[in-house]
Write an enzyme that holds these catalytic residues in place. Sequence first.
Site, PDB file in Angstrom:
ATOM      1  N   ASN A 113       0.882  -1.165   0.000  1.00  0.00           N
ATOM      2  CA  ASN A 113       0.000   0.000   0.000  1.00  0.00           C
ATOM      3  C   ASN A 113       0.918   1.212   0.000  1.00  0.00           C
ATOM      4  O   ASN A 113       1.522   1.530   1.016  1.00  0.00           O
ATOM      5  CB  ASN A 113      -0.898  -0.026   1.248  1.00  0.00           C
ATOM      6  CG  ASN A 113      -1.690   1.262   1.404  1.00  0.00           C
ATOM      7  OD1 ASN A 113      -1.768   2.075   0.469  1.00  0.00           O
ATOM      8  ND2 ASN A 113      -2.269   1.462   2.572  1.00  0.00           N
ATOM      9  N   TRP A 114       1.010   1.842  -1.163  1.00  0.00           N
ATOM     10  CA  TRP A 114       1.973   2.945  -1.295  1.00  0.00           C
ATOM     11  C   TRP A 114       1.505   4.228  -0.613  1.00  0.00           C
ATOM     12  O   TRP A 114       2.274   5.161  -0.483  1.00  0.00           O
ATOM     13  CB  TRP A 114       2.243   3.205  -2.783  1.00  0.00           C
ATOM     14  CG  TRP A 114       3.135   2.185  -3.418  1.00  0.00           C
ATOM     15  CD1 TRP A 114       3.662   1.060  -2.836  1.00  0.00           C
ATOM     16  CD2 TRP A 114       3.633   2.210  -4.764  1.00  0.00           C
ATOM     17  NE1 TRP A 114       4.452   0.384  -3.736  1.00  0.00           N
ATOM     18  CE2 TRP A 114       4.451   1.067  -4.932  1.00  0.00           C
ATOM     19  CE3 TRP A 114       3.474   3.074  -5.849  1.00  0.00           C
ATOM     20  CZ2 TRP A 114       5.101   0.781  -6.138  1.00  0.00           C
ATOM     21  CZ3 TRP A 114       4.110   2.792  -7.048  1.00  0.00           C
ATOM     22  CH2 TRP A 114       4.919   1.659  -7.186  1.00  0.00           C
TER      23      TRP A 114
ATOM     24  N   GLU B  30      -6.238   4.999   8.028  1.00  0.00           N
ATOM     25  CA  GLU B  30      -5.968   6.420   7.752  1.00  0.00           C
ATOM     26  C   GLU B  30      -7.201   7.083   7.152  1.00  0.00           C
ATOM     27  O   GLU B  30      -7.473   8.260   7.401  1.00  0.00           O
ATOM     28  CB  GLU B  30      -4.751   6.541   6.821  1.00  0.00           C
ATOM     29  CG  GLU B  30      -3.461   6.232   7.575  1.00  0.00           C
ATOM     30  CD  GLU B  30      -2.363   5.630   6.733  1.00  0.00           C
ATOM     31  OE1 GLU B  30      -2.449   5.681   5.490  1.00  0.00           O
ATOM     32  OE2 GLU B  30      -1.412   5.086   7.323  1.00  0.00           O
TER      33      GLU B  30
ATOM     34  N   GLU C 267      -5.057  -4.701  10.658  1.00  0.00           N
ATOM     35  CA  GLU C 267      -4.017  -3.686  10.840  1.00  0.00           C
ATOM     36  C   GLU C 267      -4.244  -2.942  12.158  1.00  0.00           C
ATOM     37  O   GLU C 267      -5.027  -1.982  12.204  1.00  0.00           O
ATOM     38  CB  GLU C 267      -4.052  -2.678   9.683  1.00  0.00           C
ATOM     39  CG  GLU C 267      -3.765  -3.285   8.331  1.00  0.00           C
ATOM     40  CD  GLU C 267      -3.117  -2.280   7.386  1.00  0.00           C
ATOM     41  OE1 GLU C 267      -2.113  -2.659   6.778  1.00  0.00           O
ATOM     42  OE2 GLU C 267      -3.588  -1.146   7.276  1.00  0.00           O
TER      43      GLU C 267
ATOM     44  N   GLY D 185       2.914   2.433  10.621  1.00  0.00           N
ATOM     45  CA  GLY D 185       3.858   3.521  10.412  1.00  0.00           C
ATOM     46  C   GLY D 185       4.598   3.941  11.670  1.00  0.00           C
ATOM     47  O   GLY D 185       5.247   4.985  11.699  1.00  0.00           O
TER      48      GLY D 185
ATOM     49  N   GLY E 291       3.108  -1.126   4.143  1.00  0.00           N
ATOM     50  CA  GLY E 291       3.218   0.294   3.821  1.00  0.00           C
ATOM     51  C   GLY E 291       4.642   0.657   3.459  1.00  0.00           C
ATOM     52  O   GLY E 291       5.106   0.437   2.343  1.00  0.00           O
ATOM     53  N   GLY E 292       5.372   1.194   4.428  1.00  0.00           N
ATOM     54  CA  GLY E 292       6.716   1.721   4.177  1.00  0.00           C
ATOM     55  C   GLY E 292       7.641   0.777   3.434  1.00  0.00           C
ATOM     56  O   GLY E 292       8.346   1.188   2.502  1.00  0.00           O
TER      57      GLY E 292
END
Length: 255
Positions: A13-14, A100, A170, A176, A237-238
Amino acid sequence: MNKSLRKAVIAGNWKMNKTPAEAAALINEMKPLVADADCDVVLCVPYVDIPAALEAAKGSNIKIGAENVHFKASGAYTGEISAEMLTALGVEYVVIGHSERRQYFGETDQTVNLRSLAALNAGLKAIICVGETLEQRELGYTETLLKYQTKMALTNVTAEQLKNVIIAYEPVWAIGTGVTATDDQANEGNKYVRDAIAEAYGADVAETVTVQYGGSMNAKNAEGLLSKEHVDGGLIGGASLKAADFSVIVKAASK
Ligand code: 13P
């Protein structure tokens, strides 16, 4: 993971990162590194990157997804993108209900359900996110909340449509932050999700649904997390913004 029962899926997931040119460059770097994967490999990218990402991924085992979708087919919804618009481009997956979006953009369990239905009705595969905050965990609500979010998201989703659903557990406190759930915490959260699916669709069906873990999954901790029975993959993510790190996670899921 239990690959005899369900598919392992590693999805990036960018978030709000990468221009179209940067997206193409990163996918070109990733392609040879994940070519031998024994799991599904998905990259969910910003809307504007989708054409470049699809073009770069052509002929490879990388599938492209979006990061959100609107629940109406068309109309006066300025700034929104419909499921049909995504399928028309060739998009196969979409992330729905990321924390988010719940935290910053007013996403609710009801809109998560509407988006999921729109995506599934259009033939997209939905990666639906659920997860508790640290406060909810400390109050002892993790199981109740994960089951509630899962069942709400799947309201009116048929057993047939469920075949195109992935749930990503999640924990919000792990996203993050560099704080990862322990292998056992991830497994327990994923099991609560599977239990909720079993309550709604039956145990046999629940055993076939891919449930991912997401939240600071990286090249170092992926193998331990993915070794757990109920962790069928990851939403990354990251670490999905770095080809080498992402490919290590894909390799861990390919064992
Ligand atoms: P990080 O891997 O950066 O913690 O993000 C996880 C996530 O939110 C994936 O959807």
